[in-house]
Scaffold this active site. Structure first.
Site, PDB file in Angstrom:
ATOM      1  N   ASP A   7      54.993  57.372  62.269  1.00 51.60           N
ATOM      2  CA  ASP A   7      55.579  56.288  63.045  1.00 51.60           C
ATOM      3  C   ASP A   7      57.058  56.641  63.223  1.00 51.60           C
ATOM      4  O   ASP A   7      57.852  56.498  62.294  1.00 51.60           O
ATOM      5  CB  ASP A   7      55.420  54.956  62.312  1.00 51.60           C
ATOM      6  N   GLU A  67      52.914  58.181  67.017  1.00 49.66           N
ATOM      7  CA  GLU A  67      52.969  57.074  67.963  1.00 49.66           C
ATOM      8  C   GLU A  67      53.834  57.473  69.147  1.00 49.66           C
ATOM      9  O   GLU A  67      54.917  58.026  68.976  1.00 49.66           O
ATOM     10  CB  GLU A  67      53.534  55.833  67.276  1.00 49.66           C
ATOM     11  N   ASP A 140      56.520  50.450  58.224  1.00 46.42           N
ATOM     12  CA  ASP A 140      56.505  51.683  59.019  1.00 46.42           C
ATOM     13  C   ASP A 140      55.480  52.668  58.453  1.00 46.42           C
ATOM     14  O   ASP A 140      54.816  53.379  59.201  1.00 46.42           O
ATOM     15  CB  ASP A 140      57.890  52.343  59.027  1.00 46.42           C
TER      16      ASP A 140
END
Length: 160
Positions: A7, A67, A140
């Site tokens: 992430d 991501e 996260d």
């Protein structure tokens, strides 16, 4: 197959590693790379790059899932996250590991069935799916586990 989920960010980069054997997905590890606001931005990027390389060297993933960028209301934040994402992609490239990208919507839809799930919902579902004793923190890192999970259940990991 080990899958590293990332992430991206510049203050906190979440990471999570899962292993897929057949149809079973199991937890390996998760955590966060953190940088301080007071640090020079280029030094923060250098630290992120080196930490991602260390995580890859330590866990030897066969696939990295990251991501993709999404719309930010704050343009300055989007630029910084984009720059951090760039050094993360460079670390992956230098490690010669294939990578896949998922939007936040795809990840949320895959793990919760709802594309607009809240961060706490992601933490709770990852705890259940990976049979963890506690909620994965920070959020996260939970997101990174969800990204890895998304890759593990997608057709991408089935073809590797």
């Amino acid at each position: 197959m080990k899958i590293l989920g990332i992430d991206p960010g510049y203050g906190i980069v979440g990471y999570g590693v899962v292993e897929k054997k057949g149809n079973k997905i199991s937890y390996v590890t998760h955590g966060a790379i953190t940088t301080e606001k007071e640090e020079n931005f280029e030094d923060r990027l250098d630290f992120i790059y080196n930490q991602v390389r260390t995580i890859i060297d330590t866990h030897s993933p066969e696939l990295v899932a990251i991501e993709s960028l999404y719309f930010y209301k704050n343009v300055k934040t989007a630029i910084y996250v984009g720059e951090a994402r760039g050094v993360i992609l460079l670390a992956i490239k230098h490690s010669k590991i294939p990578f896949v990208e998922f939007t936040p919507h795809q990840v949320k839809l895959t793990v919760t069935g709802y594309g607009h799930a809240e961060k706490t919902q992601i933490q709770k579902i990852m705890k259940i799916l990976l049979k963890l004793d506690e909620l994965p923190k920070p959020d996260d890192a939970a997101d990174a586990l969800a990204i890895a999970w998304c890759a593990a259940v997608s057709k991408v990991s089935s073809s590797k």
